[in-house]
Structure formats: C-alpha cells, structure tokens
Design a protein around this motif. Structure first.
Motif, PDB file in Angstrom:
ATOM      1  N   MET A 114       0.817  -1.212   0.000  1.00 56.28           N
ATOM      2  CA  MET A 114       0.000   0.000   0.000  1.00 56.28           C
ATOM      3  C   MET A 114       0.853   1.266   0.000  1.00 56.28           C
ATOM      4  O   MET A 114       1.873   1.333   0.683  1.00 56.28           O
ATOM      5  CB  MET A 114      -0.888  -0.040   1.257  1.00 56.28           C
ATOM      6  N   ALA A 115       0.417   2.256  -0.783  1.00 57.26           N
ATOM      7  CA  ALA A 115       1.058   3.566  -0.727  1.00 57.26           C
ATOM      8  C   ALA A 115       0.708   4.259   0.586  1.00 57.26           C
ATOM      9  O   ALA A 115      -0.372   4.035   1.150  1.00 57.26           O
ATOM     10  CB  ALA A 115       0.596   4.419  -1.898  1.00 57.26           C
ATOM     11  N   HIS A 116       1.621   5.080   1.076  1.00 55.63           N
ATOM     12  CA  HIS A 116       1.359   5.873   2.283  1.00 55.63           C
ATOM     13  C   HIS A 116       1.933   7.264   2.078  1.00 55.63           C
ATOM     14  O   HIS A 116       2.715   7.510   1.141  1.00 55.63           O
ATOM     15  CB  HIS A 116       1.993   5.223   3.523  1.00 55.63           C
ATOM     16  N   SER A 117       1.542   8.166   2.963  1.00 59.45           N
ATOM     17  CA  SER A 117       2.092   9.514   2.928  1.00 59.45           C
ATOM     18  C   SER A 117       2.353   9.963   4.357  1.00 59.45           C
ATOM     19  O   SER A 117       2.046   9.242   5.317  1.00 59.45           O
ATOM     20  CB  SER A 117       1.120  10.470   2.225  1.00 59.45           C
ATOM     21  N   LEU A 118       2.941  11.140   4.483  1.00 62.90           N
ATOM     22  CA  LEU A 118       3.239  11.669   5.816  1.00 62.90           C
ATOM     23  C   LEU A 118       3.045  13.173   5.801  1.00 62.90           C
ATOM     24  O   LEU A 118       3.528  13.864   4.901  1.00 62.90           O
ATOM     25  CB  LEU A 118       4.689  11.317   6.197  1.00 62.90           C
ATOM     26  N   GLY A 119       2.292  13.657   6.772  1.00 60.06           N
ATOM     27  CA  GLY A 119       2.118  15.095   6.911  1.00 60.06           C
ATOM     28  C   GLY A 119       1.931  15.463   8.369  1.00 60.06           C
ATOM     29  O   GLY A 119       1.510  14.632   9.180  1.00 60.06           O
ATOM     30  N   ILE A 120       2.266  16.702   8.701  1.00 64.16           N
ATOM     31  CA  ILE A 120       2.055  17.205  10.067  1.00 64.16           C
ATOM     32  C   ILE A 120       0.825  18.104  10.039  1.00 64.16           C
ATOM     33  O   ILE A 120       0.759  19.052   9.239  1.00 64.16           O
ATOM     34  CB  ILE A 120       3.276  18.007  10.558  1.00 64.16           C
ATOM     35  N   VAL A 121      -0.148  17.789  10.898  1.00 63.79           N
ATOM     36  CA  VAL A 121      -1.391  18.569  10.934  1.00 63.79           C
ATOM     37  C   VAL A 121      -1.663  19.079  12.351  1.00 63.79           C
ATOM     38  O   VAL A 121      -1.172  18.521  13.336  1.00 63.79           O
ATOM     39  CB  VAL A 121      -2.605  17.730  10.459  1.00 63.79           C
ATOM     40  N   ALA A 122      -2.480  20.138  12.425  1.00 60.99           N
ATOM     41  CA  ALA A 122      -2.798  20.729  13.723  1.00 60.99           C
ATOM     42  C   ALA A 122      -3.780  19.871  14.513  1.00 60.99           C
ATOM     43  O   ALA A 122      -3.782  19.882  15.738  1.00 60.99           O
ATOM     44  CB  ALA A 122      -3.365  22.129  13.524  1.00 60.99           C
ATOM     45  N   GLN A 123      -4.608  19.109  13.801  1.00 59.81           N
ATOM     46  CA  GLN A 123      -5.570  18.221  14.458  1.00 59.81           C
ATOM     47  C   GLN A 123      -4.832  17.055  15.117  1.00 59.81           C
ATOM     48  O   GLN A 123      -3.857  16.548  14.547  1.00 59.81           O
ATOM     49  CB  GLN A 123      -6.516  17.700  13.370  1.00 59.81           C
ATOM     50  N   THR A 124      -5.264  16.628  16.305  1.00 61.37           N
ATOM     51  CA  THR A 124      -4.551  15.530  16.971  1.00 61.37           C
ATOM     52  C   THR A 124      -5.417  14.300  17.235  1.00 61.37           C
ATOM     53  O   THR A 124      -4.933  13.304  17.780  1.00 61.37           O
ATOM     54  CB  THR A 124      -3.962  15.993  18.317  1.00 61.37           C
ATOM     55  N   SER A 125      -6.711  14.366  16.885  1.00 60.04           N
ATOM     56  CA  SER A 125      -7.583  13.196  17.078  1.00 60.04           C
ATOM     57  C   SER A 125      -8.839  13.371  16.227  1.00 60.04           C
ATOM     58  O   SER A 125      -9.044  14.428  15.616  1.00 60.04           O
ATOM     59  CB  SER A 125      -7.966  13.048  18.556  1.00 60.04           C
ATOM     60  N   GLY A 126      -9.667  12.340  16.198  1.00 57.84           N
ATOM     61  CA  GLY A 126     -10.935  12.409  15.497  1.00 57.84           C
ATOM     62  C   GLY A 126     -10.793  12.605  13.994  1.00 57.84           C
ATOM     63  O   GLY A 126     -11.566  13.339  13.380  1.00 57.84           O
ATOM     64  N   PHE A 127      -9.821  11.937  13.390  1.00 56.08           N
ATOM     65  CA  PHE A 127      -9.565  12.124  11.960  1.00 56.08           C
ATOM     66  C   PHE A 127     -10.675  11.512  11.112  1.00 56.08           C
ATOM     67  O   PHE A 127     -11.119  10.403  11.379  1.00 56.08           O
ATOM     68  CB  PHE A 127      -8.218  11.503  11.583  1.00 56.08           C
ATOM     69  N   GLY A 128     -11.077  12.232  10.085  1.00 54.45           N
ATOM     70  CA  GLY A 128     -12.112  11.732   9.193  1.00 54.45           C
ATOM     71  C   GLY A 128     -11.564  10.751   8.183  1.00 54.45           C
ATOM     72  O   GLY A 128     -10.345  10.616   8.025  1.00 54.45           O
ATOM     73  N   ALA A 129     -12.451  10.076   7.471  1.00 54.72           N
ATOM     74  CA  ALA A 129     -12.028   9.106   6.458  1.00 54.72           C
ATOM     75  C   ALA A 129     -11.237   9.794   5.354  1.00 54.72           C
ATOM     76  O   ALA A 129     -10.259   9.258   4.840  1.00 54.72           O
ATOM     77  CB  ALA A 129     -13.236   8.396   5.882  1.00 54.72           C
ATOM     78  N   THR A 130     -11.669  10.992   4.971  1.00 51.37           N
ATOM     79  CA  THR A 130     -10.876  11.765   4.012  1.00 51.37           C
ATOM     80  C   THR A 130     -10.413  13.036   4.701  1.00 51.37           C
ATOM     81  O   THR A 130     -11.126  13.614   5.513  1.00 51.37           O
ATOM     82  CB  THR A 130     -11.688  12.135   2.758  1.00 51.37           C
ATOM     83  N   MET A 131      -9.210  13.456   4.377  1.00 51.18           N
ATOM     84  CA  MET A 131      -8.627  14.632   5.021  1.00 51.18           C
ATOM     85  C   MET A 131      -8.047  15.565   3.970  1.00 51.18           C
ATOM     86  O   MET A 131      -7.450  15.122   2.995  1.00 51.18           O
ATOM     87  CB  MET A 131      -7.500  14.208   5.977  1.00 51.18           C
ATOM     88  N   THR A 132      -8.230  16.855   4.200  1.00 51.97           N
ATOM     89  CA  THR A 132      -7.598  17.839   3.341  1.00 51.97           C
ATOM     90  C   THR A 132      -6.118  17.877   3.700  1.00 51.97           C
ATOM     91  O   THR A 132      -5.779  18.090   4.863  1.00 51.97           O
ATOM     92  CB  THR A 132      -8.216  19.231   3.566  1.00 51.97           C
TER      93      THR A 132
END
Ligand SMILES: [Cu+2]
Length: 200
Positions: A114-132
């Motif tokens: 599987m492909a993966h990615s990595l990003g740093i976001v301000a949100q720390t929980s409750g991630f949705g199925a799709t993310m901007t």
C-alpha cells in the motif's frame, strides 16, 4: 485493572454491610456506567504517551544547526495491517521537537502492498475518512499525499523539510483515505521549553 477490582470489592463490601435494597441498586447502576464510559473514551482520545523522553536511533538532534532529523518508516512492522509509522499507531508514540528547529524527515514505505504519505497537521484526534492534506507548516507533507497510486509507493522513499516555528500539539498522519481514521498517526509536539525526544 487493579483500580476496577478495588472498586468492585468496595461496592460488594458496602452492599454486604448495609444489606439494604437501595444500596445494592446503587451498586448495580454504578458499575455498568463506569464500564460503558471507559472504552468509548479510549476509542476517541487515547491517553498521550507519558513514558520517559528517549532518543531512539531514528531521532537525531543537532543543536548547533538547530535541526532534528527523523527516520520515519511506514509499515515498519505489521501492526495495524502495516498502516503504522515506526510501528506506532493511534498516537501511541509522541515525537517532540524544539520550537524553531528545522525538521528533516526521511520517509520510507516498507508496506509491501500500500502507498502511504506523511504530513504534520494541527488536528490531533478524530480524523475523518478523508482529510484535506493541508500541513501545519509549509513543506511538512510528502507529495501526492492522498493518492493510492502516486503517494509514496511500497519500497520508495521521500525526504521533506520544514521549520517547526510554532509551539503546540500536532499529529503526524497518513493522508491516504481511511488511514489516519484507522490509527495511522503519531503525536507530534513542538515544545517552547526546548524539550526534545520520543515518548511511548
Ligand atoms: Cu497510510
């Protein structure tokens, strides 16, 4: 476990002493409430790692150049169906870097499938199925981060670099749909007091 057992014993002791009907009713009401609340709370917001600050081989800090270098591997273990960063999932690893430091991340994908990615976001929980895929810091995201065919593919790697210029609590997430929601995230903290390292 000990705490719950102790509470149970106490309830039993109270019920046994008073022998009253109202006491035993109270006991049976209290118990299921407690059990229902605990797993729900853990599912939405697991406790942040509180272990000692360590510096594993994949975390290197150079104070002369104010740089933290991180080696992060997706699918480092088979935990969470390989959807993990350095074996961590659901925020069970917390990475802390000092405010103002340059953060260089060498990202490798060892997931065979599987492909993966990595990003740093301000949100720390409750991630949705799709993310901007908007990173908290300019440059703090790998390329094509939501694409299963064009993000970091199995066996590939990517290097990113950014300045952690604002103290706070962030998360390191995978932006492929469903991945962060099912636990592919670590906690990422930027400290204002110079603290640095990794907690598990
Ligand atoms: Cu992923």
């Amino acid at each position: 476990m000990m705490k719950r057992f102790a509470t149970l014993s106490l309830v039993v002791a109270v019920a046994a002493c008073s022998g009253g009907k109202s006491s035993s009713n109270q006991a049976s009401e209290t118990q299921p409430d407690t059990q229902a609340t605990q797993p729900a709370a853990q599912a939405t917001q697991p406790a942040a790692p509180s272990g000692p600050m360590t510096t594993p081989a994949w975390y290197k800090k150079d104070d002369a150049t104010k740089t933290v270098s991180l080696d992060i591997t997706a699918g480092a273990t088979d935990a969470n169906n390989h959807w993990n960063f350095n074996g961590g999932t659901h925020g069970d690893i917390a990475i802390t870097v000092p405010e103002g430091y340059t953060v260089k991340i060498h990202f490798e994908n060892h997931d065979p499938a599987m492909a993966h990615s990595l990003g740093i976001v301000a949100q720390t929980s409750g991630f949705g199925a799709t993310m901007t895929p908007t990173p908290a810091f300019p440059g703090a995201v790998t390329s094509n981060p939501t694409s299963m065919t064009a993000a970091t593919l199995p066996g590939k790697s990517e290097d990113i670099s950014f300045t952690a210029d604002k103290a706070g609590n962030y998360a390191m997430v995978c932006f492929i749909p469903g991945h962060a929601a099912t636990g592919m995230y670590l906690l990422f903290n930027v400290s204002s007091d110079g603290s640095a390292g990794v907690q598990m």
